[in-house]
Every structure is written in structure tokens, then in C-alpha cells.
Motif scaffolding. Sequence first.
Motif, PDB file in Angstrom:
ATOM      1  N   UNK A  72       0.865  -1.139   0.019  1.00 41.01           N
ATOM      2  CA  UNK A  72      -0.101  -0.017   0.005  1.00 41.01           C
ATOM      3  C   UNK A  72       0.855   1.235   0.000  1.00 41.01           C
ATOM      4  N   UNK A  73       0.260   2.574  -0.325  1.00 36.67           N
ATOM      5  CA  UNK A  73       0.858   3.797  -0.389  1.00 36.67           C
ATOM      6  C   UNK A  73       0.988   4.469   1.127  1.00 36.67           C
ATOM      7  N   UNK A  74       1.543   5.311   1.312  1.00 39.55           N
ATOM      8  CA  UNK A  74       1.648   5.959   2.688  1.00 39.55           C
ATOM      9  C   UNK A  74       0.404   6.347   3.179  1.00 39.55           C
ATOM     10  N   UNK A  75      -0.650   6.567   2.340  1.00 42.03           N
ATOM     11  CA  UNK A  75      -1.909   6.933   2.632  1.00 42.03           C
ATOM     12  C   UNK A  75      -2.801   5.884   2.470  1.00 42.03           C
ATOM     13  N   UNK A  76      -2.321   4.642   2.660  1.00 43.54           N
ATOM     14  CA  UNK A  76      -3.052   3.284   2.797  1.00 43.54           C
ATOM     15  C   UNK A  76      -3.836   3.073   1.600  1.00 43.54           C
ATOM     16  N   UNK A  77      -3.307   3.371   0.339  1.00 42.60           N
ATOM     17  CA  UNK A  77      -4.240   2.865  -0.857  1.00 42.60           C
ATOM     18  C   UNK A  77      -3.230   1.851  -1.620  1.00 42.60           C
ATOM     19  N   UNK A  78      -4.189   0.799  -2.177  1.00 41.45           N
ATOM     20  CA  UNK A  78      -3.654  -0.332  -2.785  1.00 41.45           C
ATOM     21  C   UNK A  78      -3.905  -0.494  -4.214  1.00 41.45           C
ATOM     22  N   UNK A  79      -4.684   0.495  -4.795  1.00 36.78           N
ATOM     23  CA  UNK A  79      -4.968   0.385  -6.542  1.00 36.78           C
ATOM     24  C   UNK A  79      -5.529   1.750  -6.820  1.00 36.78           C
ATOM     25  N   UNK A  80      -5.091   2.290  -7.969  1.00 35.28           N
ATOM     26  CA  UNK A  80      -5.978   3.133  -8.455  1.00 35.28           C
ATOM     27  C   UNK A  80      -7.462   2.719  -8.409  1.00 35.28           C
ATOM     28  N   UNK A  81      -8.553   3.778  -8.816  1.00 32.50           N
ATOM     29  CA  UNK A  81      -9.871   3.644  -8.904  1.00 32.50           C
ATOM     30  C   UNK A  81     -10.086   2.710 -10.106  1.00 32.50           C
ATOM     31  N   UNK A  82      -9.192   2.919 -11.203  1.00 31.47           N
ATOM     32  CA  UNK A  82      -9.272   1.820 -12.394  1.00 31.47           C
ATOM     33  C   UNK A  82      -8.920   0.344 -12.005  1.00 31.47           C
ATOM     34  N   UNK A  83      -8.302   0.276 -11.000  1.00 30.52           N
ATOM     35  CA  UNK A  83      -7.722  -1.110 -10.723  1.00 30.52           C
ATOM     36  C   UNK A  83      -6.282  -1.532 -10.942  1.00 30.52           C
ATOM     37  N   UNK A  84      -5.715  -0.443 -11.499  1.00 28.18           N
ATOM     38  CA  UNK A  84      -4.079  -0.383 -11.810  1.00 28.18           C
ATOM     39  C   UNK A  84      -3.560  -0.351 -10.380  1.00 28.18           C
ATOM     40  N   UNK A  85      -2.493  -1.295 -10.333  1.00 29.69           N
ATOM     41  CA  UNK A  85      -1.775  -1.346  -8.930  1.00 29.69           C
ATOM     42  C   UNK A  85      -0.347  -1.683  -9.188  1.00 29.69           C
ATOM     43  N   UNK A  86       0.219  -1.912 -10.222  1.00 30.05           N
ATOM     44  CA  UNK A  86       1.542  -2.471 -10.582  1.00 30.05           C
ATOM     45  C   UNK A  86       2.445  -1.122 -10.857  1.00 30.05           C
ATOM     46  N   UNK A  87       3.522  -0.863 -10.188  1.00 31.07           N
ATOM     47  CA  UNK A  87       3.840  -1.432  -8.849  1.00 31.07           C
ATOM     48  C   UNK A  87       3.944  -0.233  -7.810  1.00 31.07           C
ATOM     49  N   UNK A  88       3.401  -0.662  -6.706  1.00 28.24           N
ATOM     50  CA  UNK A  88       3.496   0.361  -5.511  1.00 28.24           C
ATOM     51  C   UNK A  88       4.562   0.006  -4.768  1.00 28.24           C
ATOM     52  N   UNK A  89       5.117  -1.026  -4.423  1.00 26.54           N
ATOM     53  CA  UNK A  89       6.446  -1.181  -3.617  1.00 26.54           C
ATOM     54  C   UNK A  89       7.502  -1.618  -4.498  1.00 26.54           C
ATOM     55  N   UNK A  90       8.730  -1.692  -4.241  1.00 27.33           N
ATOM     56  CA  UNK A  90       9.844  -1.897  -5.187  1.00 27.33           C
ATOM     57  C   UNK A  90      10.219  -3.578  -4.950  1.00 27.33           C
ATOM     58  N   UNK A  91      11.353  -3.707  -5.548  1.00 24.67           N
ATOM     59  CA  UNK A  91      11.835  -5.146  -5.698  1.00 24.67           C
ATOM     60  C   UNK A  91      12.243  -5.960  -4.262  1.00 24.67           C
ATOM     61  N   UNK A  92      12.767  -5.333  -3.595  1.00 24.84           N
ATOM     62  CA  UNK A  92      13.068  -5.747  -2.159  1.00 24.84           C
ATOM     63  C   UNK A  92      11.874  -6.181  -1.334  1.00 24.84           C
ATOM     64  N   UNK A  93      10.718  -5.290  -1.544  1.00 24.05           N
ATOM     65  CA  UNK A  93       9.361  -5.924  -0.795  1.00 24.05           C
ATOM     66  C   UNK A  93       8.689  -6.829  -1.593  1.00 24.05           C
ATOM     67  N   UNK A  94       8.963  -6.862  -2.856  1.00 23.31           N
ATOM     68  CA  UNK A  94       8.343  -8.094  -3.974  1.00 23.31           C
ATOM     69  C   UNK A  94       8.992  -9.355  -3.376  1.00 23.31           C
ATOM     70  N   UNK A  95      10.197  -9.339  -3.505  1.00 23.41           N
ATOM     71  CA  UNK A  95      11.298 -10.429  -3.047  1.00 23.41           C
ATOM     72  C   UNK A  95      10.693 -10.912  -1.691  1.00 23.41           C
ATOM     73  N   UNK A  96      10.592 -10.193  -0.631  1.00 25.70           N
ATOM     74  CA  UNK A  96      10.133 -10.491   0.775  1.00 25.70           C
ATOM     75  C   UNK A  96       8.791 -11.331   0.388  1.00 25.70           C
ATOM     76  N   UNK A  97       7.921 -10.931  -0.472  1.00 25.13           N
ATOM     77  CA  UNK A  97       6.657 -11.431  -0.670  1.00 25.13           C
ATOM     78  C   UNK A  97       6.890 -12.931  -1.297  1.00 25.13           C
ATOM     79  N   UNK A  98       7.660 -12.749  -2.245  1.00 27.25           N
ATOM     80  CA  UNK A  98       8.182 -14.255  -2.595  1.00 27.25           C
ATOM     81  C   UNK A  98       8.502 -15.388  -1.606  1.00 27.25           C
ATOM     82  N   UNK A  99       9.207 -14.671  -0.583  1.00 28.90           N
ATOM     83  CA  UNK A  99       9.727 -15.752   0.480  1.00 28.90           C
ATOM     84  C   UNK A  99       8.369 -16.037   1.180  1.00 28.90           C
ATOM     85  N   UNK A 100       7.598 -15.218   1.324  1.00 31.78           N
ATOM     86  CA  UNK A 100       6.235 -15.489   2.227  1.00 31.78           C
ATOM     87  C   UNK A 100       5.384 -16.608   1.328  1.00 31.78           C
ATOM     88  N   UNK A 101       5.429 -16.351   0.055  1.00 31.06           N
ATOM     89  CA  UNK A 101       4.678 -17.201  -0.664  1.00 31.06           C
ATOM     90  C   UNK A 101       5.248 -18.727  -0.625  1.00 31.06           C
TER      91      UNK A 101
END
Length: 213
Positions: A1-30
Amino acid sequence: MSLDGRTAMASGESQWITGPAARADVQSLRARSSAIITGAETVMTDNARLTVRAEQLPLSPELCELALSRPPLRIVIDGRLRVPTDLAFFTAGPVLVVTYQTPPENTAVIEYIQVPELNGHVDLSVLLGRLAQRGINELMVEAGPQLAGAFIQAGLVDELYIYMAAMLLGSSAQPLMQLPIELMADAVRLQILDMRALANDWRIIARPLAADV
Ligand SMILES: NC(=O)c1ccc[n+]([C@@H]2O[C@H](COP(=O)([O-])OP(=O)(O)OC[C@H]3O[C@@H](n4cnc5c(N)ncnc54)[C@H](OP(=O)(O)O)[C@@H]3O)[C@@H](O)[C@H]2O)c1
């Protein structure tokens, strides 16, 4: 999410909000999860696969190989069976589709399970019971505001992992969760267990507290 707690634009577009390090961490969780569960809209809007990707896993080659040999089961909640099965989610390997309708026959890669309906959707508590019977004891919900809010409202979340990017997406963007709360007394209170920087982003691990704490 963004600093103001938002996870996608109204259109549904959401890629990418966080960067590669956060996405790698998500990969570990998966990779460590027994299963990953998402919703119909996320699969359709993002064309999400929710796979574990070797090139993004921050692990040694040996652990990477082990993780890839035991990928998590990918599950989509599709109560009304409206998600087209030619999307990337279905072509990336075996999946489980959860519906409250009478399911079609299983295919080589798609297994359907029928779960009772509750308020127009799949009953999440019953679903988690069924998954536990299959030995799924670490379930990661990776979804948009509707499904994330539904899991919180049902009291089924043990831990929240929130990745927060240094950007503002504004008030037209979608929230982290659909959680219609009117009174402060009804706020979902959390205990923050860990908070750390991942390159330019932050990761917050929090645990919902019981309502009377
Ligand atoms: N920033 C991020 O990390 C991130 C992650 C994922 C998605 N997104 C964004 O989120 C947006 C999609 O979010 P969304 O919330 O609309 O879609 P979603 O996460 O796919 O949630 C919709 C699904 O939740 C189910 N559902 C809703 N309420 C429920 C309840 N009370 N009990 C059980 N199931 C329930 C719906 O069931 P039915 O099938 O019965 O309708 C539907 O399958 C997209 O724009 C996507 O880009 C962002």
C-alpha cells in the motif's frame, strides 16, 4: 500500500506500488506458505499468477530448489464461477477454485470445491476448516480490499504483513480493506510485532487484538 493506505487506483491499476526488495520478501512468504488464496477480481484485474518465482526468491540455490519443488497451492475464491479459465492464474500450474455453486468437473489442472454460501459469498470459516483437513496450516491471503476486509471481518487473520511505499495515491484510490466501521469503539486494534525498512519501503507485521483488549 501507499503511505496513505491505498492499494490500487480507482481503475484497478496497482503495479507497482512497492519496489523489488518488498516484492522479493513477498516471494519468500509465498514460498513458505502451504497455500495462497486470492479473489476473483484480483485474478481478473491484475492477471495475477501468484506463483513462486525462482529469479525473485532471496534464497540460496539449494533452498530455491527446495522451495520450487514444493510450491504452495494457489487458490481463488470465485463464488459465482465468473473468472475465465484461460487467464494466466490457471495456465501457470495446478489451482483450486472455491465456489458456492455446483462446480463443473475437475480438469487436469483445476480442482473445484464447493463450500456453503454465507451472505452471498463463500463461507470463509468453513473454507479454512476444509483447507486445514488437507494439511494446509499456513495460508497466505494475497488479495484486494474486498477479500482482505472479509477475512478481517470474519476474525480469521492471525498476522498482517503490510508493505508500505513512500508515495501517496490519493483519495480516489482503493483502500487497503473494505471494512465499513462507523464508530471508534468498533475499530480493529492491532499490535505491531515488527517494523523494518526494505530498501525504500517499510514492512509492518501486526496482529489483530481480540475485540475486548
Ligand atoms: N496492492 C496490492 O497489494 C494488491 C493486491 C491484490 C489486489 N490488488 C488490487 O485490488 C483490486 C481487486 O480487489 P478486490 O477487493 O476488488 O478483489 P478481490 O481481492 O479479488 O476480492 C474479491 C473476491 O472476494 C470475494 N469476497 C468478497 N467479500 C467476501 C466475503 N464477505 N466472504 C467471502 N468472499 C468474499 C468475492 O467473492 P465472489 O466471488 O463471491 O464475488 C471475490 O471473489 C485490483 O485493483 C487489484 O489490482 C492490490
